[in-house]
Design a protein around this motif. Sequence first.
Motif, PDB file in Angstrom:
ATOM      1  N   VAL A 163     -18.528   5.396  18.399  1.00 26.96           N
ATOM      2  CA  VAL A 163     -17.746   5.397  17.144  1.00 26.96           C
ATOM      3  C   VAL A 163     -17.368   3.960  16.782  1.00 26.96           C
ATOM      4  O   VAL A 163     -17.318   3.078  17.639  1.00 26.96           O
ATOM      5  CB  VAL A 163     -16.476   6.275  17.227  1.00 26.96           C
ATOM      6  N   PHE A 164     -17.066   3.799  15.512  1.00 24.39           N
ATOM      7  CA  PHE A 164     -16.788   2.476  14.964  1.00 24.39           C
ATOM      8  C   PHE A 164     -15.460   2.517  14.214  1.00 24.39           C
ATOM      9  O   PHE A 164     -15.133   3.529  13.571  1.00 24.39           O
ATOM     10  CB  PHE A 164     -17.905   2.081  13.989  1.00 24.39           C
ATOM     11  N   GLY A 165     -14.722   1.424  14.269  1.00 26.59           N
ATOM     12  CA  GLY A 165     -13.469   1.367  13.515  1.00 26.59           C
ATOM     13  C   GLY A 165     -12.999  -0.066  13.344  1.00 26.59           C
ATOM     14  O   GLY A 165     -13.505  -0.995  13.991  1.00 26.59           O
ATOM     15  N   TYR A 166     -12.025  -0.226  12.438  1.00 27.35           N
ATOM     16  CA  TYR A 166     -11.414  -1.532  12.171  1.00 27.35           C
ATOM     17  C   TYR A 166     -10.061  -1.619  12.872  1.00 27.35           C
ATOM     18  O   TYR A 166      -9.404  -0.587  13.096  1.00 27.35           O
ATOM     19  CB  TYR A 166     -11.174  -1.701  10.675  1.00 27.35           C
ATOM     20  N   PRO A 167      -9.579  -2.828  13.130  1.00 29.00           N
ATOM     21  CA  PRO A 167      -8.229  -2.955  13.678  1.00 29.00           C
ATOM     22  C   PRO A 167      -7.209  -2.324  12.725  1.00 29.00           C
ATOM     23  O   PRO A 167      -7.321  -2.492  11.498  1.00 29.00           O
ATOM     24  CB  PRO A 167      -8.004  -4.478  13.751  1.00 29.00           C
ATOM     25  N   ALA A 168      -6.238  -1.581  13.285  1.00 25.82           N
ATOM     26  CA  ALA A 168      -5.206  -0.950  12.446  1.00 25.82           C
ATOM     27  C   ALA A 168      -4.514  -2.030  11.621  1.00 25.82           C
ATOM     28  O   ALA A 168      -4.260  -3.138  12.107  1.00 25.82           O
ATOM     29  CB  ALA A 168      -4.200  -0.233  13.345  1.00 25.82           C
ATOM     30  N   GLY A 169      -4.246  -1.716  10.360  1.00 22.01           N
ATOM     31  CA  GLY A 169      -3.542  -2.642   9.480  1.00 22.01           C
ATOM     32  C   GLY A 169      -4.450  -3.652   8.804  1.00 22.01           C
ATOM     33  O   GLY A 169      -3.978  -4.490   8.028  1.00 22.01           O
ATOM     34  N   SER A 170      -5.773  -3.576   9.086  1.00 28.52           N
ATOM     35  CA  SER A 170      -6.655  -4.614   8.509  1.00 28.52           C
ATOM     36  C   SER A 170      -7.513  -4.088   7.357  1.00 28.52           C
ATOM     37  O   SER A 170      -8.336  -4.823   6.819  1.00 28.52           O
ATOM     38  CB  SER A 170      -7.581  -5.171   9.596  1.00 28.52           C
ATOM     39  N   LEU A 171      -7.309  -2.808   6.970  1.00 27.38           N
ATOM     40  CA  LEU A 171      -8.258  -2.205   6.016  1.00 27.38           C
ATOM     41  C   LEU A 171      -8.322  -2.958   4.688  1.00 27.38           C
ATOM     42  O   LEU A 171      -9.359  -2.959   4.022  1.00 27.38           O
ATOM     43  CB  LEU A 171      -7.926  -0.723   5.780  1.00 27.38           C
ATOM     44  N   ASP A 172      -7.225  -3.596   4.290  1.00 32.51           N
ATOM     45  CA  ASP A 172      -7.243  -4.326   3.008  1.00 32.51           C
ATOM     46  C   ASP A 172      -7.738  -5.765   3.151  1.00 32.51           C
ATOM     47  O   ASP A 172      -7.835  -6.485   2.155  1.00 32.51           O
ATOM     48  CB  ASP A 172      -5.823  -4.338   2.389  1.00 32.51           C
ATOM     49  N   ASP A 173      -8.033  -6.169   4.363  1.00 37.20           N
ATOM     50  CA  ASP A 173      -8.464  -7.553   4.596  1.00 37.20           C
ATOM     51  C   ASP A 173      -9.974  -7.658   4.355  1.00 37.20           C
ATOM     52  O   ASP A 173     -10.764  -7.021   5.064  1.00 37.20           O
ATOM     53  CB  ASP A 173      -8.122  -7.931   6.057  1.00 37.20           C
ATOM     54  N   PRO A 174     -10.414  -8.440   3.375  1.00 39.77           N
ATOM     55  CA  PRO A 174     -11.862  -8.524   3.109  1.00 39.77           C
ATOM     56  C   PRO A 174     -12.654  -9.120   4.277  1.00 39.77           C
ATOM     57  O   PRO A 174     -13.866  -8.963   4.356  1.00 39.77           O
ATOM     58  CB  PRO A 174     -11.954  -9.420   1.860  1.00 39.77           C
ATOM     59  N   LYS A 175     -11.954  -9.814   5.191  1.00 42.65           N
ATOM     60  CA  LYS A 175     -12.670 -10.433   6.320  1.00 42.65           C
ATOM     61  C   LYS A 175     -12.596  -9.575   7.589  1.00 42.65           C
ATOM     62  O   LYS A 175     -12.932 -10.043   8.686  1.00 42.65           O
ATOM     63  CB  LYS A 175     -12.063 -11.801   6.613  1.00 42.65           C
TER      64      LYS A 175
END
Length: 395
Positions: A163-175
């Motif tokens: 599975v794949f995911g982003y760090p929590a709280g980073s969804l709005d970060d374009p980088k």
Amino acid sequence: MPFDAAKLAADVEAFCQEVRPVEELCYAERKFNEQVVPLAKKYNLLGMSIPAEYGGRGADNVSYFKALARIGREGTPVRTFFSGHLSIGAYPIQTWGSDAGKKKYLPAAARGEKILAFGLTEPEAGSNPREMSTTYEKKGNQYILNGVKYLISNGGVADAIIVFGYPAGSLDDPKKRMSAFVLDTKQPGFEVESFAPNAKMGMPTSNTAMFQLNECIVPAENLLATEGDGFRVAMGTLVSGRLSVAAGCLGVIEDCLAEVIEYSKMRKQHGKEIARHQLVQEHIAMIEMDRVASESMVLRAADAKEKSANSPNDKELAREADLLSAQAKFFAANAAWDAADRAVQVWGGKGWSPLYRPARHLMDVRVCRIYEGTDEILKLKIASAVLGKEWEAFK
Ligand SMILES: Cc1cc2nc3c(=O)[nH]c(=O)nc-3n(C[C@H](O)[C@H](O)[C@H](O)COP(=O)(O)OP(=O)(O)OC[C@H]3O[C@@H](n4cnc5c(N)ncnc54)[C@H](O)[C@@H]3O)c2cc1C
């Protein structure tokens, strides 16, 4: 023991002969084929491509993709199981797993004690996985995951899923940068729902599922590559996955050809076997061309994949394997769709019935133009390889 290509081919053949009648019955009843795993276990196929040091058979790429082509003749659902378990399930663990992760999952996968799957797609993130919203948070020696994955092959029967995911709280970060993990499904917070066979156009005997991760726990050793490297893991895995689809489609074409040869020599209309009618021969010639062209593209891509696997630091070989597997997948998926459509046509009214192989291939193989990169995404990839990176239609 050194890898024995002839023995693998013989075991695959024996598996295919035994799985065929079971698959036909399950298809007629539109139910998941529960015998694929025990039969694959019987013939030691669940670790075909897993390195011998981790309990697999250590097949080279060409032998493995030939095996998938043979399995593809038994239908896209059976081949999809192997793609999910090995090409996109075990492969990223072999390639990017920690030592502990490899020891934990690969021998068990080869023995059939752990079935694997690959969960990248989400309801709002298909062709562009970067739009996913699954997140993770590191707490001590663990990652805590939350999110939803959608349309995952083997998802409802897997013991562990990439599975794949982003760090929590980073969804709005374009980088933001995604990470890849191996997640155990037998834990509280993992909620899975398989698609009903009747909710699918084809592949009723294959498992396709969606699942929700509610505070699911992943031990730190189950991280693949390094944190933030998940997109590279996903794209690298898709090279392996696309080749598996291309090989399976070659098998579909081979089976369509066998079906039209047998049927057209037997069926008589207008006083002679339909194989003697020139317009029927046109269909047969075109299926044969689908087969010949797909075979050479699959073998060329498998050879490039093998060379790249033998020189993992050579970026040019990796780029070549990536492009050739995308081309092989795009071409073979469309060729298999054409071959199945022509096989239905040669079989006439009977061909339209899912009681026979041509119609089943037609319904099942359609998904190969969608999963592991849609036709459109692959065309754009191929075009930018020709035009140059600065002409990429999307980033
Ligand atoms: C039976 C089945 C099994 C699957 N198994 C798995 C699995 O095991 N693991 C997994 O992670 N996923 C799996 N998938 C999901 C599959 O990979 C996705 O469905 C696929 O990537 C397309 O995403 P989407 O369905 O969201 O379509 P979308 O991305 O919404 O695309 C819809 C249409 O828009 C087009 N499009 C999108 N972007 C562009 C663009 N930039 N330019 C031109 N056209 C564009 C697409 O080509 C397509 O025609 C499976 C799907 C199916 C049906």
